[in-house]
Design an enzyme around this catalytic site. Structure first.
Site: not given
Ligand code: GUN
Length: 294
Positions: A54, A98, A121
């Site tokens: 990311k 996350q 998100d």
């Molecule tokens: N863990 C796995 N996918 C995601 C996501 O799209 N956002 C977040 N915050 N954690 C994740």
């Protein structure tokens, strides 16, 4: 029929290019650079890899990313204090914690502690509620990216199509169903307790599979010519000891029957990160009082 492949990798690259231009415009005209903070607790290798990907994509698009890598033992109070600090920092436009979190932390409480305006998100219940009531809000990245791919394949008018969503998670299944309702589809949501799931999926002009079960969806479940979106990313072991990634859809057989299909990898996956960039850039525009139409 052999399905046309929906190239999520190429579409995501195109979206990132457009977003990089949006970032340049914001910097030149408003002297604001979009900034997202990533909060990661513990040392789960997959989570570290995701945050690294990311952050790399942020750099490519021109977004500033700040990493907060904290020990798994971080207390509830420490984490909530950090989130309050980030919520109050006007140079931060997006916050992503996350998931999954260490067991002693309550996921709901943590998500609720993120300012809805910075919730890139789209997981905050305020934003989920806005999506359900048809208001503009950050939308969860995987369903948003999936909808973009459906539009790319079928065009933007989905009125009256029967969409079947398999999976009822807060992160994918439920927001996906809401997005398709807003597109005037007839939506059926199936899940692990659904009876005779094959006959329901077979009614779908659009099928979105998001269950996390390797190759669950078979060709016999699919209507001829349907648009099949595979959200699953499952690592399976092969007899020779190696492993490979497969989706929730039995790709080789379903592609013989569907009209369009997303591959795994290279389908929905790249769109999820591109949509995170989209939500971050949109949050920075919104902080300047501008609605980003992207
Ligand atoms: N863990 C796995 N996918 C995601 C996501 O799209 N956002 C977040 N915050 N954690 C994740």
């Amino acid at each position: 029929m052999t399905a046309q492949l929906i190239d999520g990798k190429a579409f995501a690259a195109h979206l990132r290019t457009q977003l990089a231009q949006d970032v340049q415009r914001l910097v030149q005209e408003h002297k604001v650079t979009p900034c997202v903070s990533f909060v990661l607790l513990g040392d789960d290798p997959a989570s570290h890899y995701y945050i690294q990907s990311k952050a790399k994509t942020c750099a490519e698009v021109g977004i500033i990313s700040r990493d907060f890598k904290l020990p798994a033992s971080t207390s509830r109070e420490e984490l909530l204090h950090l989130l309050t600090t980030l919520n109050n920092d006007p140079t931060v436009h997006g916050i992503l914690v996350q998931l999954p979190l260490p067991a002693h932390l309550n996921e709901r409480e943590v998500i609720n502690a993120i300012s809805p305006q910075k919730d890139v998100d789209g997981f905050h219940p305020f934003n989920a509620g806005k999506l359900a009531t048809g208001e503009d809000a950050p939308i969860a990245c995987t369903p948003l990216g999936s909808l973009m791919l459906i539009h790319h394949a079928l065009g933007t008018n989905l009125e009256g199509k029967h969409a079947v969503v398999i999976g009822r998670s807060n992160i994918v299944g439920k927001p996906m169903a809401q997005l398709l309702i807003a597109q005037s589809c007839t939506v059926t949501l199936c899940h692990s307790r659904t009876r005779d799931i094959a006959s329901i999926v077979a009614q779908g002009d659009i099928v979105v599979a998001a269950v996390g079960r390797p190759e669950l969806v078979k060709a016999s479940w699919i209507k001829e010519g349907a648009c099949v979106i595979d959200v699953g990313i499952n690592r399976v072991q092969l007899p020779d000891g190696s492993s490979r990634l497969v989706g929730d859809v039995a790709f080789e057989e379903v592609r013989q029957k569907a009209g369009w299909i997303t591959p795994v990898p290279g389908g929905v996956g790249p769109m999820t990160i591109a949509c995170l960039m989209r939500n971050t850039v949109a949050a920075a525009y919104e902080a300047c009082g501008i609605l980003l139409n992207r």
